[in-house]
Design a protein around this motif. Structure first.
Motif, PDB file in Angstrom:
ATOM      1  N   ARG A   1      -4.373   4.766  -0.610  1.00 26.62           N
ATOM      2  CA  ARG A   1      -3.967   3.530   0.047  1.00 26.62           C
ATOM      3  C   ARG A   1      -4.364   3.664   1.514  1.00 26.62           C
ATOM      4  O   ARG A   1      -3.839   4.523   2.223  1.00 26.62           O
TER       5      ARG A   1
ATOM      6  N   TYR B   1       2.069  10.482   5.512  1.00 28.70           N
ATOM      7  CA  TYR B   1       0.624  10.594   5.724  1.00 28.70           C
ATOM      8  C   TYR B   1       0.372  11.269   7.064  1.00 28.70           C
ATOM      9  O   TYR B   1       1.284  11.426   7.880  1.00 28.70           O
TER      10      TYR B   1
ATOM     11  N   TYR C   1      -1.594   8.077   0.963  1.00 21.81           N
ATOM     12  CA  TYR C   1      -1.902   7.228   2.115  1.00 21.81           C
ATOM     13  C   TYR C   1      -2.865   7.967   3.044  1.00 21.81           C
ATOM     14  O   TYR C   1      -2.747   9.179   3.233  1.00 21.81           O
TER      15      TYR C   1
END
Length: 256
Positions: free
Chosen positions: A129, A73, A102
């Protein structure tokens, strides 16, 4: 070798006991060599600061991490830059294009109101997420313990997978004093009220990492780990360094 009695470590697609590295520009070919041996020790890879925006071969690097079952990420500074320039929709579209699931929502540089962060999280948690960072990169800004707790609880309730405690890659802000000392009372208060399995503690040096291992256990979540330190960290987690030599089974140390 499998004959010593060592603290048990989570493994595979773990949800705690995470090692989150910070990639500060590791060349692609060097990264291939590192991951060939050490990928099983790494769970998450953050391309630090806003460096992802200028990283050569970015798609290849992202794909390489994913091939090794590591979640890549982009650092929170890039999120904040996009927020500052009203480019969040473009940023989200870019993450989708790269196949990144992410996202870090932070306010380490900007002072983004908590409610705005919560509203954003509620909108994007179905597609990503979310990891939310708490604390400022400005070492002169002090947050009360009650504010740390309140923000972390609200962010988790809003749907974040984890909350990160700001520490910078230098370990001189957020949960650390300017001189690098850990705010031990703050950490003690946080883990009393919040599930430590949901907290990623930024711990950029072996000294910082050993503190959290000894206080919380081998399966504490640690972030901002330098990519070349992952084996050292795993040895520390398993009681294979002098400072963690007498480490007990980590499962009994994590607050429930």
């Amino acid at each position: 070798m499998e004959f010593l009695e060592l603290p048990k470590r989570t493994a595979g697609n773990r949800t705690y006991g995470l090692t989150s590295i910070i990639d500060l520009g590791t060349p692609l070919e060097e990264l291939k060599s590192i991951l060939h041996d050490y990928a099983p020790l790494i769970d998450i890879a953050k391309l630090g600061f806003g460096s992802a925006y200028v990283t050569p071969n970015l798609k290849k690097k992202v794909d390489l991490y994913k091939q090794h079952d590591i979640h890549p990420y982009f650092g929170g500074t890039l999120f904040e830059k996009c927020y500052y320039q009203n480019k969040i929709p473009e940023y989200l579209a870019s993450l989708r294009d790269f196949g990144i699931d992410y996202i870090e929502v932070s306010n380490g540089t900007l002072n983004i109101p908590l409610q705005e962060r919560l509203d954003l999280i509620s909108r994007i948690k179905k597609d990503f997420r979310v990891i939310a960072e708490v604390g400022s990169k400005d070492s002169s800004q002090e947050m009360a313990v009650s504010q740390w707790k309140d923000e972390m609880k609200q962010l988790l309730e809003a749907g974040c997978q984890y909350v990160i405690t700001e520490g910078r890659d230098s370990g001189t802000a957020g949960i650390y004093e300017k001189n690098g000392n850990i705010k031990c009372n703050l950490i003690s208060e946080l883990i009393q009220d919040i599930d430590s399995k949901k907290i990623i503690f930024e711990a950029p040096t072996p000294k910082h990492q050993m503190y959290f291992i000894k206080e919380i256990g081998a399966n504490v979540n640690l972030g901002n780990v330098k990519i070349n330190d992952v084996l050292v960290l795993e040895a520390q987690r398993r009681g294979l360094r002098s400072e963690t030599f007498y480490l007990e089974d980590s499962e009994c140390k994590l607050p429930l």
